[in-house]
Design a protein around this motif. Sequence first.
Motif, PDB file in Angstrom:
ATOM      1  N   ILE A 152     -69.417  12.182 -16.015  1.00  0.00           N
ATOM      2  CA  ILE A 152     -68.856  12.753 -14.787  1.00  0.00           C
ATOM      3  C   ILE A 152     -69.872  13.645 -14.093  1.00  0.00           C
ATOM      4  O   ILE A 152     -70.039  13.609 -12.852  1.00  0.00           O
ATOM      5  CB  ILE A 152     -67.562  13.528 -15.112  1.00  0.00           C
ATOM      6  CG1 ILE A 152     -66.480  12.558 -15.614  1.00  0.00           C
ATOM      7  CG2 ILE A 152     -67.061  14.292 -13.892  1.00  0.00           C
ATOM      8  CD1 ILE A 152     -65.229  13.245 -16.109  1.00  0.00           C
ATOM      9  N   GLU A 153     -70.587  14.468 -14.861  1.00  0.00           N
ATOM     10  CA  GLU A 153     -71.590  15.342 -14.260  1.00  0.00           C
ATOM     11  C   GLU A 153     -72.738  14.538 -13.645  1.00  0.00           C
ATOM     12  O   GLU A 153     -73.276  14.914 -12.578  1.00  0.00           O
ATOM     13  CB  GLU A 153     -72.128  16.316 -15.319  1.00  0.00           C
ATOM     14  CG  GLU A 153     -71.117  17.368 -15.746  1.00  0.00           C
ATOM     15  CD  GLU A 153     -71.657  18.263 -16.843  1.00  0.00           C
ATOM     16  OE1 GLU A 153     -72.748  17.941 -17.379  1.00  0.00           O
ATOM     17  OE2 GLU A 153     -70.990  19.270 -17.183  1.00  0.00           O
ATOM     18  N   ARG A 154     -73.147  13.420 -14.266  1.00  0.00           N
ATOM     19  CA  ARG A 154     -74.202  12.576 -13.713  1.00  0.00           C
ATOM     20  C   ARG A 154     -73.769  11.948 -12.394  1.00  0.00           C
ATOM     21  O   ARG A 154     -74.552  11.877 -11.425  1.00  0.00           O
ATOM     22  CB  ARG A 154     -74.585  11.495 -14.716  1.00  0.00           C
ATOM     23  CG  ARG A 154     -75.824  10.713 -14.288  1.00  0.00           C
ATOM     24  CD  ARG A 154     -76.161   9.605 -15.277  1.00  0.00           C
ATOM     25  NE  ARG A 154     -76.296  10.122 -16.632  1.00  0.00           N
ATOM     26  CZ  ARG A 154     -75.519   9.749 -17.651  1.00  0.00           C
ATOM     27  NH1 ARG A 154     -74.559   8.863 -17.446  1.00  0.00           N
ATOM     28  NH2 ARG A 154     -75.709  10.261 -18.845  1.00  0.00           N
ATOM     29  N   GLN A 155     -72.508  11.501 -12.329  1.00  0.00           N
ATOM     30  CA  GLN A 155     -72.007  10.917 -11.094  1.00  0.00           C
ATOM     31  C   GLN A 155     -71.917  11.949  -9.974  1.00  0.00           C
ATOM     32  O   GLN A 155     -72.194  11.666  -8.804  1.00  0.00           O
ATOM     33  CB  GLN A 155     -70.637  10.289 -11.333  1.00  0.00           C
ATOM     34  CG  GLN A 155     -70.668   9.079 -12.253  1.00  0.00           C
ATOM     35  CD  GLN A 155     -71.438   7.925 -11.655  1.00  0.00           C
ATOM     36  OE1 GLN A 155     -71.467   7.734 -10.431  1.00  0.00           O
ATOM     37  NE2 GLN A 155     -72.095   7.155 -12.512  1.00  0.00           N
ATOM     38  N   LEU A 156     -71.518  13.148 -10.351  1.00  0.00           N
ATOM     39  CA  LEU A 156     -71.457  14.207  -9.347  1.00  0.00           C
ATOM     40  C   LEU A 156     -72.844  14.572  -8.825  1.00  0.00           C
ATOM     41  O   LEU A 156     -73.005  14.953  -7.650  1.00  0.00           O
ATOM     42  CB  LEU A 156     -70.780  15.458  -9.936  1.00  0.00           C
ATOM     43  CG  LEU A 156     -69.282  15.340 -10.227  1.00  0.00           C
ATOM     44  CD1 LEU A 156     -68.770  16.604 -10.904  1.00  0.00           C
ATOM     45  CD2 LEU A 156     -68.510  15.082  -8.950  1.00  0.00           C
ATOM     46  N   GLY A 157     -73.868  14.451  -9.668  1.00  0.00           N
ATOM     47  CA  GLY A 157     -75.235  14.754  -9.225  1.00  0.00           C
ATOM     48  C   GLY A 157     -75.796  13.739  -8.263  1.00  0.00           C
ATOM     49  O   GLY A 157     -76.715  14.022  -7.477  1.00  0.00           O
ATOM     50  N   CYS A 158     -75.260  12.533  -8.289  1.00  0.00           N
ATOM     51  CA  CYS A 158     -75.747  11.484  -7.394  1.00  0.00           C
ATOM     52  C   CYS A 158     -75.097  11.537  -6.021  1.00  0.00           C
ATOM     53  O   CYS A 158     -75.518  10.833  -5.077  1.00  0.00           O
ATOM     54  CB  CYS A 158     -75.510  10.103  -8.008  1.00  0.00           C
ATOM     55  SG  CYS A 158     -76.422   9.841  -9.548  1.00  0.00           S
ATOM     56  N   VAL A 159     -74.085  12.294  -5.831  1.00  0.00           N
ATOM     57  CA  VAL A 159     -73.392  12.392  -4.563  1.00  0.00           C
ATOM     58  C   VAL A 159     -74.194  13.280  -3.595  1.00  0.00           C
ATOM     59  O   VAL A 159     -74.588  14.386  -4.001  1.00  0.00           O
ATOM     60  CB  VAL A 159     -71.968  12.949  -4.737  1.00  0.00           C
ATOM     61  CG1 VAL A 159     -71.273  13.138  -3.386  1.00  0.00           C
ATOM     62  CG2 VAL A 159     -71.163  12.042  -5.647  1.00  0.00           C
TER      63      VAL A 159
END
Length: 329
Positions: free
Chosen positions: A315-322
């Motif tokens: 979840i944190e990795r996906q949030l970093g790509c936004v």
Amino acid sequence: MDEIQDGVQVGLNRFISKTTVLSHLKTYNLYYEGQNLQLRHREEEGELIVEGLLNIFWGLRRPIRLQMQDDHERIRPPPSSTSWHSGCNLDSQGSPNSTDGQQTTQQSPPTVEVTPPPSQPEDNGVAEEETEDDNESESTAQLLRTKSDAGVLRRGQRRSPSDQRKIRRHRFSINGHFYNHKTAVFTPAYGSVTNVRINSCMTTPQVLRVLLNKFKIENSPDDFALYVVHASGERVKLKRTDYPLVLRVMQGPCEQVCKVFLMEEDLGEEVTYDVAQYIKFEMPVLQSFITKLKEEEDREVQKLKRRYTYLRCIIERQLGCVPEGATCM
């Protein structure tokens, strides 16, 4: 609906077919062949009725109270030196407050002449003993007692020292159990057995009432409960709507496998089959079980922690790509 009409009720909305009950009943009677525990059955208006003796084992932890006398037994009051027979009314013969105007003479009790018996026993020990017994009976004359064969003694028969000790303790045995006349306390031995004659139409409270009436027990039937105790340690409490005799037949006749126990309502405790499997193990074995369960619990906790840690990283990795300026539609 057909099952209800052709079945035997064992509890609230619980029925067993007559064929099954009769099959178990046949096995039950074969086991007790030649004994008085065999059960009889008959049909009345299409309903199967089983009747006979049911063994019930005592499992009480607290003493229970017994009646001091039968319900219909009349106890004659003891004679007293200060009272006259109810049929003799001295005031009817004359009264100092008479209204006829004539002086009345004071009436005196009649003189009773006591003549000694023609022959007195030469054994002074027996006479002293009878005097002691008479004094004891006068001191306890107001204590109402139940009739018991253990207390019957012919007049003039000499008591042995052991009998005298029993009389001093005021304890007799009723059906193998001890009864204290002074406190009216019934203390049945744990695991001892008694039996009652019942039928398959009687519910648990009715069976309890029959048992209490048999021993003249003053306690309320609501204070007790019936339990089916298995050899494995499993303990099942019979509901108020259950029919104990039918359940006993369905459990089988062997009392080495299961027994019906009378216990207190508030002290009895049900034990499930799963818990009963561990009751007979020694403490070190049970401790090893607890250790293994603790280790298994720790492994499951670590597994859950690793799983949720992995999900949080995704979840944190996906949030970093936004992108920072992106907004949710």
